[in-house]
Design an enzyme around this catalytic site. Structure first.
Site, mmCIF file in Angstrom:
data_model
loop_
_atom_site.group_PDB
_atom_site.id
_atom_site.type_symbol
_atom_site.label_atom_id
_atom_site.label_comp_id
_atom_site.label_asym_id
_atom_site.label_seq_id
_atom_site.Cartn_x
_atom_site.Cartn_y
_atom_site.Cartn_z
ATOM 1 N N ASP A 166 1.237 -1.039 -0.105
ATOM 2 C CA ASP A 166 -0.153 -0.161 0.458
ATOM 3 C C ASP A 166 0.738 0.989 -0.019
ATOM 4 O OD1 ASP A 166 1.300 0.275 2.418
ATOM 5 O OD2 ASP A 166 -0.943 0.075 3.676
ATOM 6 N N GLU A 169 4.531 1.091 1.876
ATOM 7 C CA GLU A 169 4.520 0.101 1.688
ATOM 8 C C GLU A 169 4.559 -1.286 2.990
ATOM 9 O OE1 GLU A 169 7.259 3.086 2.429
ATOM 10 O OE2 GLU A 169 6.807 3.182 0.572
ATOM 11 N N GLU A 326 7.050 15.233 7.972
ATOM 12 C CA GLU A 326 6.742 13.812 7.225
ATOM 13 C C GLU A 326 5.253 14.166 8.712
ATOM 14 O OE1 GLU A 326 7.254 10.484 5.398
ATOM 15 O OE2 GLU A 326 7.766 9.963 7.375
#
Length: 370
Positions: A166, A169, A326
């Site tokens: 996905d 990973e 992130e």
């Protein structure tokens, strides 16, 4: 500067364009993060496509076209490999995940030597979608696009129903609804280019129909929302992309409404968005780019104030130098798992260019300009 002010939003739009432009490789590739140990020196089709879309919406032409030409070169160079894989599949041979095309590349278009969780189909669909968006928006020509679109469409038309990793990973043995939606959007875009011959267009159209039928039959949970993967009732924030921008279902469709609501109910917290409830990566923090996806879905549905709330949460996560990470680690799902990732790969990836790209996409949807 007051976070949430018109000036602060405009300044972060400008800063995001600058961060992405500064770190773009001379090859045209967008590195995922120029400093993070596990990402440095590599570019993902998925990340890059969303980064490019944010830049394209912001009026950047040359850099985005260079990215798409880099992608076209990367994909087009693998034409013989795709032909061989399809030939084997047509003869009834099984093709292992290790033999499929990679999900990330070195900045010069190579495959690198570092081991990775590589078989991810969504990036190829996402790139086709982003390419069509950019060309349609600016009317620009992308060198090598005709060959690369045909290669990517052939690859996806043949292998769309194969399990793969996905967005995160993970779970290579599953068929993920967000991956299916990316392929659906990419093949629709490929058909719209006019680059496919009659046979290729027919195969792509059959795949689009097959994806829609499969998701309708197996991809919707009892509550009416999309599933993380076929057979699971869990939700994942990547499902937001199925609604907007990929358009697997219209924004006002009951499945779309239920999916956005369920993701927000289960995964959103005070403006930030978790990937999924069992996340342990860096302790399972809230991801900046996922707040962008949730904001985009609110904007697409006409809920401007809700969308602005997510844009402003994204902006509040910027460092003093205007770089977006992130994820943020203040409210973790699995705090006991944070230190192991810190020891393995160092501090959270900053700047993550995908976070900046999503800020640009949401800002554009809200008509926030530099």
């Amino acid at each position: 500067m007051i976070v949430g002010s018109d000036l602060a939003r405009a300044q972060l739009v400008s800063r995001s364009v600058d961060v992405i432009s500064t770190h773009q490789s001379p090859s045209g590739a967008y590195p995922a993060c120029p400093t993070f140990s596990a990402y440095r020196g590599y570019a993902w089709l998925r990340d890059g496509a969303f980064i490019a879309e944010g830049m394209s919406r912001s009026g950047v032409l040359e850099g985005v076209t260079a990215f798409h030409e880099w992608c076209a070169g990367v994909v087009g160079a693998r034409q013989a490999r795709v032909d061989a894989l399809v030939g084997r599949a047509a003869d009834g041979e099984s093709v292992s995940p290790a033999e499929m095309l990679p999900t990330r590349f070195t900045l010069d278009g190579g495959e690198g030597t570092d081991e990775w969780w590589d078989h991810q189909l969504d990036g190829y669909g996402t790139w086709l979608w982003a390419l069509a968006e950019h060309v349609g928006r600016h009317g620009t020509e992308v060198k090598g696009a005709r060959t690369a679109v045909r290669v990517a469409a052939k690859y996806l038309s043949w292998f769309w129903d194969q399990p793969c990793y996905d967005w995160w990973e993970e779970h290579v043995d599953q068929r993920h609804v967000s991956t299916l939606a990316a392929i659906h959007a990419g093949l629709r875009a490929a058909i719209g280019t006019g680059f496919l011959d009659e046979q290729e267009e027919r195969a792509a159209a059959e795949a689009v129909e097959g994806i829609a039928a499969l998701v309708a039959a197996e991809g919707i949970a009892q509550g009416g929302h999309l599933r993380k993967w076929l057979g699971s009732d869990a939700v994942d924030a990547s499902l937001l992309a199925c609604v907007y921008p990929f358009g697997l279902y219209p924004v006002d469709h009951p499945v779309s409404v239920a999916t956005v609501a369920e993701v927000e109910r289960r995964l959103a917290h005070e403006g930030g968005v978790y990937r999924y409830l069992a996340d342990t990566f860096y302790g399972g923090g809230r991801w900046v780019l996922l707040a962008g996806f949730l904001g985009l879905n609110h904007a697409a549905a006409g809920r401007r104030e809700e969308a602005l709330r997510y844009l402003d949460w994204m902006g509040a996560q910027a460092t003093a130098t205007g770089e977006l990470p992130e994820q943020v680690s203040d409210v973790l799902l699995a705090p006991g798992r944070f230190d192991e990732w810190l020891a393995r790969w160092g501090s959270v990836a900053t700047p993550l260019l995908w976070s900046h790209g999503m800020y640009l996409m949401l800002a554009d949807a809200l008509e926030v300009r530099a």
